[in-house]
Design a protein around this motif. Sequence first.
Motif: not given
Length: 241
Positions: A179-200
């Motif tokens: 579940a966590m991985g899917l959310v982080f992956a969604f954030l990455y795909v949604k924004t195109g920025r790896i920094l976003v899932p990193i911050i979360a």
Amino acid sequence: MNKRYWWILITYALMQLSAIAGMPLLLTLGVDIERIPGVWSMFSFTLGLIIILFLLKPDIVHRHTRANRSSRGEAVRWSIIGVFLVFAAQYAAALIEMFVLGIEPGSENTETIVEFAKAFPAFIIVVSVIGPILEEIVFRLVIFGALYKRFGFWIAGIGSSLIFAAVHMDFTHLLVYTAMGLVFAFLYVKTGRILVPIIAHVAINLFVAIVNVLLADRIEDWVEQLEQLQQTSIIIIGGLL
């Protein structure tokens, strides 16, 4: 997958396996045995992050050329939203584990990390900052990114999350990690920025570290005071009745 990404995976694997030689070395140097896991993790994770960031230098330099990158404002917004999404996903997965699968709450991996942090407080930096950065680079940018190009979101998300759980050696709570991985992956795909899932990811781990390490004793005191207050209230109400 380009060669640099393969070297990132190799670096991460060597970093994880380095404790086999590193921890006995620290023991021979006279480091307190309870502090050894934290001390070696601090050294190996920091070195691993430096090497991986060096390997990612071309990606960092050319990051502005990506067409699907969100604006800075959107990135900030999704970073904040992402924290709540991860909490919600964890909570939902934990409820399913408890009431559907009959799995007791609590993670041995988390308990072990807490013990390491209590013995060597600087280990909190590894848990809450260095570790999440490394994991998002490895599991989202590299592994998920490679699978996503070939298989789409769900297969890539679940596959990378299973590997994510395997590295943490916490197969009991596989659903939570997925579940966590899917959310982080969604954030990455949604924004195109790896920094976003990193911050979360950093925010989630920092919160857990603060609650379980820095505030653990205070929380126990607060719980005891609350229980005493409840007992006192019951006695007073009972006397009035």
